[in-house]
Scaffold this motif. Sequence first.
Motif, PDB file in Angstrom:
ATOM      1  N   LEU A   1       0.836  -1.205   0.000  1.00 58.56           N
ATOM      2  CA  LEU A   1       0.000   0.000   0.000  1.00 58.56           C
ATOM      3  C   LEU A   1       0.872   1.258   0.000  1.00 58.56           C
ATOM      4  CD1 LEU A   1      -2.990   0.939   0.254  1.00 58.56           C
ATOM      5  CD2 LEU A   1      -2.626   1.039   2.713  1.00 58.56           C
ATOM      6  N   ILE A   2       1.877   1.265   0.889  1.00 60.54           N
ATOM      7  CA  ILE A   2       2.774   2.425   1.001  1.00 60.54           C
ATOM      8  C   ILE A   2       3.538   2.617  -0.312  1.00 60.54           C
ATOM      9  CG2 ILE A   2       4.703   3.401   2.310  1.00 60.54           C
ATOM     10  CD1 ILE A   2       2.036   3.036   3.891  1.00 60.54           C
ATOM     11  N   ASN A   3       3.860   1.500  -0.957  1.00 59.42           N
ATOM     12  CA  ASN A   3       4.608   1.584  -2.216  1.00 59.42           C
ATOM     13  C   ASN A   3       3.718   1.801  -3.433  1.00 59.42           C
ATOM     14  OD1 ASN A   3       6.791   1.005  -0.594  1.00 59.42           O
ATOM     15  ND2 ASN A   3       6.737  -1.196  -1.045  1.00 59.42           N
ATOM     16  N   HIS A   4       2.428   2.021  -3.185  1.00 64.56           N
ATOM     17  CA  HIS A   4       1.475   2.282  -4.279  1.00 64.56           C
ATOM     18  C   HIS A   4       1.484   1.187  -5.345  1.00 64.56           C
ATOM     19  CE1 HIS A   4       0.488   6.126  -2.606  1.00 64.56           C
ATOM     20  NE2 HIS A   4       1.739   6.524  -2.619  1.00 64.56           N
ATOM     21  N   GLU A   5       1.576  -0.087  -4.907  1.00 67.20           N
ATOM     22  CA  GLU A   5       1.475  -1.187  -5.868  1.00 67.20           C
ATOM     23  C   GLU A   5       0.038  -1.294  -6.395  1.00 67.20           C
ATOM     24  OE1 GLU A   5       2.857  -4.915  -4.343  1.00 67.20           O
ATOM     25  OE2 GLU A   5       4.776  -4.071  -3.694  1.00 67.20           O
ATOM     26  N   GLU A   6      -0.089  -1.971  -7.530  1.00 68.75           N
ATOM     27  CA  GLU A   6      -1.407  -2.130  -8.165  1.00 68.75           C
ATOM     28  C   GLU A   6      -2.373  -2.868  -7.233  1.00 68.75           C
ATOM     29  OE1 GLU A   6      -1.112  -2.434 -12.138  1.00 68.75           O
ATOM     30  OE2 GLU A   6      -3.284  -2.296 -12.426  1.00 68.75           O
TER      31      GLU A   6
ATOM     32  N   ALA B   1      -3.269  -2.441  -4.407  1.00 66.89           N
ATOM     33  CA  ALA B   1      -2.789  -2.661  -3.038  1.00 66.89           C
ATOM     34  C   ALA B   1      -3.867  -2.314  -2.013  1.00 66.89           C
ATOM     35  CB  ALA B   1      -1.527  -1.847  -2.785  1.00 66.89           C
ATOM     36  N   PHE B   2      -4.647  -1.262  -2.283  1.00 66.57           N
ATOM     37  CA  PHE B   2      -5.670  -0.878  -1.307  1.00 66.57           C
ATOM     38  C   PHE B   2      -6.696  -1.991  -1.157  1.00 66.57           C
ATOM     39  CE2 PHE B   2      -9.685   1.163  -0.057  1.00 66.57           C
ATOM     40  CZ  PHE B   2      -9.286   1.717   1.156  1.00 66.57           C
ATOM     41  N   GLU B   3      -7.187  -2.475  -2.271  1.00 63.08           N
ATOM     42  CA  GLU B   3      -8.187  -3.537  -2.235  1.00 63.08           C
ATOM     43  C   GLU B   3      -7.635  -4.796  -1.565  1.00 63.08           C
ATOM     44  OE1 GLU B   3      -9.898  -4.142  -6.054  1.00 63.08           O
ATOM     45  OE2 GLU B   3     -11.199  -5.784  -5.384  1.00 63.08           O
ATOM     46  N   ARG B   4      -6.399  -5.154  -1.896  1.00 62.00           N
ATOM     47  CA  ARG B   4      -5.805  -6.354  -1.299  1.00 62.00           C
ATOM     48  C   ARG B   4      -5.638  -6.181   0.215  1.00 62.00           C
ATOM     49  NH1 ARG B   4      -0.640  -6.191  -4.625  1.00 62.00           N
ATOM     50  NH2 ARG B   4       0.090  -7.564  -2.968  1.00 62.00           N
ATOM     51  N   ALA B   5      -5.198  -5.001   0.635  1.00 66.28           N
ATOM     52  CA  ALA B   5      -4.994  -4.786   2.075  1.00 66.28           C
ATOM     53  C   ALA B   5      -6.335  -4.822   2.811  1.00 66.28           C
ATOM     54  CB  ALA B   5      -4.288  -3.444   2.306  1.00 66.28           C
ATOM     55  N   VAL B   6      -7.365  -4.203   2.225  1.00 70.77           N
ATOM     56  CA  VAL B   6      -8.700  -4.227   2.842  1.00 70.77           C
ATOM     57  C   VAL B   6      -9.179  -5.664   2.988  1.00 70.77           C
ATOM     58  CG1 VAL B   6     -11.137  -3.662   2.429  1.00 70.77           C
ATOM     59  CG2 VAL B   6      -9.359  -1.914   2.100  1.00 70.77           C
ATOM     60  N   ASN B   7      -9.023  -6.458   1.935  1.00 75.97           N
ATOM     61  CA  ASN B   7      -9.484  -7.842   1.994  1.00 75.97           C
ATOM     62  C   ASN B   7      -8.691  -8.666   3.000  1.00 75.97           C
ATOM     63  OD1 ASN B   7     -11.431  -7.340   0.106  1.00 75.97           O
ATOM     64  ND2 ASN B   7     -10.195  -8.037  -1.633  1.00 75.97           N
ATOM     65  N   ALA B   8      -7.385  -8.438   3.074  1.00 78.60           N
ATOM     66  CA  ALA B   8      -6.569  -9.183   4.037  1.00 78.60           C
ATOM     67  C   ALA B   8      -6.983  -8.825   5.472  1.00 78.60           C
ATOM     68  CB  ALA B   8      -5.087  -8.893   3.810  1.00 78.60           C
ATOM     69  N   ILE B   9      -7.187  -7.544   5.738  1.00 81.19           N
ATOM     70  CA  ILE B   9      -7.596  -7.126   7.091  1.00 81.19           C
ATOM     71  C   ILE B   9      -8.973  -7.705   7.416  1.00 81.19           C
ATOM     72  CG2 ILE B   9      -8.276  -5.123   8.488  1.00 81.19           C
ATOM     73  CD1 ILE B   9      -6.089  -3.525   6.942  1.00 81.19           C
ATOM     74  N   ALA B  10      -9.900  -7.577   6.480  1.00 82.59           N
ATOM     75  CA  ALA B  10     -11.251  -8.101   6.722  1.00 82.59           C
ATOM     76  C   ALA B  10     -11.224  -9.597   6.956  1.00 82.59           C
ATOM     77  CB  ALA B  10     -12.166  -7.753   5.546  1.00 82.59           C
ATOM     78  N   GLY B  11     -10.414 -10.309   6.159  1.00 84.50           N
ATOM     79  CA  GLY B  11     -10.339 -11.763   6.302  1.00 84.50           C
ATOM     80  C   GLY B  11      -9.818 -12.175   7.676  1.00 84.50           C
ATOM     81  N   GLU B  12      -8.759 -11.541   8.132  1.00 83.03           N
ATOM     82  CA  GLU B  12      -8.202 -11.899   9.449  1.00 83.03           C
ATOM     83  C   GLU B  12      -9.133 -11.459  10.583  1.00 83.03           C
ATOM     84  OE1 GLU B  12      -5.591 -13.948   9.810  1.00 83.03           O
ATOM     85  OE2 GLU B  12      -5.706 -14.016   7.606  1.00 83.03           O
ATOM     86  N   LEU B  13      -9.791 -10.310  10.417  1.00 82.99           N
ATOM     87  CA  LEU B  13     -10.749  -9.867  11.446  1.00 82.99           C
ATOM     88  C   LEU B  13     -11.886 -10.875  11.595  1.00 82.99           C
ATOM     89  CD1 LEU B  13     -11.311  -6.009  10.939  1.00 82.99           C
ATOM     90  CD2 LEU B  13     -10.479  -7.149  13.015  1.00 82.99           C
ATOM     91  N   LYS B  14     -12.393 -11.350  10.450  1.00 84.41           N
ATOM     92  CA  LYS B  14     -13.529 -12.279  10.509  1.00 84.41           C
ATOM     93  C   LYS B  14     -13.168 -13.542  11.289  1.00 84.41           C
ATOM     94  CE  LYS B  14     -14.716 -11.531   6.061  1.00 84.41           C
ATOM     95  NZ  LYS B  14     -15.406 -11.652   4.762  1.00 84.41           N
ATOM     96  N   LYS B  15     -11.889 -13.964  11.187  1.00 84.80           N
ATOM     97  CA  LYS B  15     -11.482 -15.159  11.942  1.00 84.80           C
ATOM     98  C   LYS B  15     -11.506 -14.907  13.448  1.00 84.80           C
ATOM     99  CE  LYS B  15      -8.135 -16.536   8.388  1.00 84.80           C
ATOM    100  NZ  LYS B  15      -6.678 -16.675   8.205  1.00 84.80           N
ATOM    101  N   LEU B  16     -11.362 -13.647  13.845  1.00 85.81           N
ATOM    102  CA  LEU B  16     -11.259 -13.332  15.285  1.00 85.81           C
ATOM    103  C   LEU B  16     -12.604 -13.075  15.941  1.00 85.81           C
ATOM    104  CD1 LEU B  16      -8.202 -10.871  15.363  1.00 85.81           C
ATOM    105  CD2 LEU B  16      -8.208 -13.279  16.003  1.00 85.81           C
ATOM    106  N   MET B  17     -13.664 -12.905  15.172  1.00 85.05           N
ATOM    107  CA  MET B  17     -14.917 -12.449  15.784  1.00 85.05           C
ATOM    108  C   MET B  17     -16.136 -13.189  15.255  1.00 85.05           C
ATOM    109  SD  MET B  17     -15.098  -8.755  13.883  1.00 85.05           S
ATOM    110  CE  MET B  17     -15.938  -8.502  12.314  1.00 85.05           C
TER     111      MET B  17
END
Lengths: 303, 303, 303, 303
Positions: free
Chosen positions: C73-78, C80-96
Amino acid sequence: MSLIYTKRTDLAVEARDLYNEASKSSGDPDGVISTEFESEGLKVHAVDITTEIGAQKLGKPVGRYVTIDIDPLINHEENAFERAVNAIAGELKKLMQPDPNKPVMVVGLGNKEITPDSIGPRAAEKILATRHLLSSMPNQFGMLKPVTVLSPGVLGMTGIESGEIISGVAAKVPPSLLIIIDALASREAGRLCRSVQLSNTGVTPGSGVNNNRFAINRQSMGIPCISIGIPTVVDAATLTADIMDDQGLKYDINALHDKYGSTFVTLKEIDVQASDCAKVIAYGVNASIQTELSIEDIDMFLS
Amino acid sequence: MSLIYTKRTDLAVEARDLYNEASKSSGDPDGVISTEFESEGLKVHAVDITTEIGAQKLGKPVGRYVTIDIDPLINHEENAFERAVNAIAGELKKLMQPDPNKPVMVVGLGNKEITPDSIGPRAAEKILATRHLLSSMPNQFGMLKPVTVLSPGVLGMTGIESGEIISGVAAKVPPSLLIIIDALASREAGRLCRSVQLSNTGVTPGSGVNNNRFAINRQSMGIPCISIGIPTVVDAATLTADIMDDQGLKYDINALHDKYGSTFVTLKEIDVQASDCAKVIAYGVNASIQTELSIEDIDMFLS
Amino acid sequence: MSLIYTKRTDLAVEARDLYNEASKSSGDPDGVISTEFESEGLKVHAVDITTEIGAQKLGKPVGRYVTIDIDPLINHEENAFERAVNAIAGELKKLMQPDPNKPVMVVGLGNKEITPDSIGPRAAEKILATRHLLSSMPNQFGMLKPVTVLSPGVLGMTGIESGEIISGVAAKVPPSLLIIIDALASREAGRLCRSVQLSNTGVTPGSGVNNNRFAINRQSMGIPCISIGIPTVVDAATLTADIMDDQGLKYDINALHDKYGSTFVTLKEIDVQASDCAKVIAYGVNASIQTELSIEDIDMFLS
Amino acid sequence: MSLIYTKRTDLAVEARDLYNEASKSSGDPDGVISTEFESEGLKVHAVDITTEIGAQKLGKPVGRYVTIDIDPLINHEENAFERAVNAIAGELKKLMQPDPNKPVMVVGLGNKEITPDSIGPRAAEKILATRHLLSSMPNQFGMLKPVTVLSPGVLGMTGIESGEIISGVAAKVPPSLLIIIDALASREAGRLCRSVQLSNTGVTPGSGVNNNRFAINRQSMGIPCISIGIPTVVDAATLTADIMDDQGLKYDINALHDKYGSTFVTLKEIDVQASDCAKVIAYGVNASIQTELSIEDIDMFLS
């Protein structure tokens, strides 16, 4: 014709209506040709002032004034941002022929600290400044057109007229064309943040929220001057007079001016709307100059 | 002498210490004279670089560099603001002799959107711009000296070097003197937002948080150029190298630079401190020029 | 083990490394299981503290801590925002496992006026608050899960502990689950704004940039408490000690603390980065709760 | 009496005039007693609604409404800030009798991101929150009265009514008294940012810029509720109807509402004025509670 001066507007399309109302006429006055069409599904209203007689009647210099209705953007319609950007870019391209070897200079007039007056400097922050990239990394940025960007501030903060700052910098780094972004005053509250006006006449003394005292136009700058603006304020006396006329009421315009003085009002939600308006103008300007770039490319450059 | 280049600082007083540490010497190097005194109860440290040899040793141009310690302000001591303003104004007055018939031009360098880099433009907002008042209402404002104010923005936003913008505007509205306000880098975290440096050498390429590429000095501008700055960032590699030296440790400076690249750090509380620093600088500059005005008068003009 | 206390970090993954360095061991300590994997092409590092012995060793409560590296995300890769959002959402869902009939309450801790401490309240502004829409317009918003949002401010501004405000409001409008967003301190400058940590242990006294004095966890609140944070500051003494260890140098940790006191540093570009970090966290939280909405839908709701 | 509902105002002094205009009467209606006096050289207008009949006529609950004219502040008269603070504090003290053993809770209603609606949260930032200081350092801060401060945000951002948040927190940390700060709507553009209204009736549903749906008053909260507000917006239809009445014109009020919908307008200079208004209210509230502190002491605490 005194109503033209007592009802304040920077929009040519409103000035034409005011003339007709004051003179109890209809259609286009002598020396004025107006046309309506659509672009990207947005309503566009062009007013061409073709003679000095037309200019006197409307209180604006000879030239072309194009008003694009951005209601779909305010109403959050589908693809409205993209459509508005394309419509603005399309109409801008018709007004200008930049020399590819000299930069286009984009100027944001106004005071960033006064929200309704901040459209210019806020839009300027989202213009792609590219001149330095082209000279330092020509291989990498060869597809870009050269652009310089300036926000001269306001006389009260700088002690220098915006026109003096612009012409000083333009003498040092000569552009082929100026694009000047400014907040405007409209006659109707209903137009606030809903109409974009483009013109090839530059900025006239006394116009704009910012009350520029010196003209910024081809005559004063020696190069074509395109202006682009959006109404963000209404003179309180104008607002009232307008609705009275609308209801067919007679009133004393001097009493209105006495009561309100130079009070200008704006929308309660101006913070959000000024931000949205500045963005659509900036992207429209970017798209009109950097014809190789998509909206996504512009996003990427600005992030 | 390589440490001077590997430990980054814009403060002459730190550059002198770095030279001594690197050369294992003490006292003033050849061509450098430093003095310490108090003003308004604040510690002042002046470094005069008198010869080219001194300039090479400290990596800074020949001239006078005055550092005023504003710790009492940060510690909220009684009357600290007034004392700091008076100390800054007093030292500034020793550095400059403005021509009363031409404006002083005050320039705020830096990017207002990056807090540690915003000292220049923020201070500029609190400088009394008076040139237009003097010409339009000479009777009412006759006691004021003429001042113009400019915040040229940053190259990435404008496509134009700050020096080009300044010299373009200065050609149009000629000042007798430039005062340039900028954020600086220091060697020690402990100096951040705590020392004001004044100098009569203008701004040197590569200095400032803003990494100016072109000099803004008497040679490039043709008029005296005073600079005033305050350190708001430390290069992370410098911060670390510095504390290691402090503890007598040996280390590999290249490894530090490899690890940190061009990471600069600032204080967690920079929002508040940048605001306080900009204000004290602006009031000091105002007081040095508008010698007839008290701090309360300046407050009144700015409100 | 004293290094764990003298080198400040809120990241479990760093605490594990600190323990190993201090105890000259490697691999996972007793009671700690760490795993590494990828999600959406982002590196993820999970630390499970499974016993009280593990908790003591790492100085953090028993529970799961997941660190997602958002470098792309910081490096402005293609994408990256969508991938980071999905990764965060995916790990959050496992916790709750939220109860669909009660709202999820999202809390933004910290002080909006101090940029490095503003991640919580800034993210909270981009969380979709939906509880009121569901009750007032159930037909239109039936596809949404109920969410409430709170930014309790900081003790110095309110005179009330964040924990007291949250539990007062939670007693009035009971949620099934708390998600607490906060800024964190890391051990390394290189991690600033580059790692998102999720955990199911809530917020521990003394952690966070905001130095909460009271725990906000299942024990104090009576419901599951998920925390999500991003490091924005480094303790200056920790920064220095860390690089010294890195170079194999011995030093006096007390001298470092004496020199720096409680100075925390942050990145020069924190304004932009805090804004980007708050947005990616908010969108990740929104996506983890409102599983029917795409990123474009969230954009639409927030506009 | 329909005009009371078609012309929108939150000021009792304007509601009284509207009643008289609609009923073609003059003087005080039954159940209403109004008085005028000066405080610190500022004009003060008190409206006491003493019976339910009076309450119905003015469309406001039984209680006392005090309007202080702060024109001298807007006009930058000498000592105007100090005089306005003292006048506000003096009238507030007459309305309240806080229990010294329980905190006063000060609440800033509204949305900080919408400038005309930001008076409450902006003022809250300048209220001295002291409860935590008194409990942690009683010897040092024994001269202060305990105060808690809360900015509950707006329903659209939190999903929770402001009243629910306040009563939840008040159940956890019980105050003896609530002081609620909010932006108001006035009938006349000329009153915007120029009149402070204090009342002992709390906040009524549908009042305030913020359109609170639930009452925050003695009945709902169980403790005295003082409200303090300043008009920052005018309903566009009201603005127009008002000036028409002023000129003795007849009009169709429904046509005005159809034309303008729920458009509210504010002053062009609202950024600066909202900041000034929030400050004078906050200092007035501080001075009314912390009777031992001077304005300079308050400045010191807030810096």
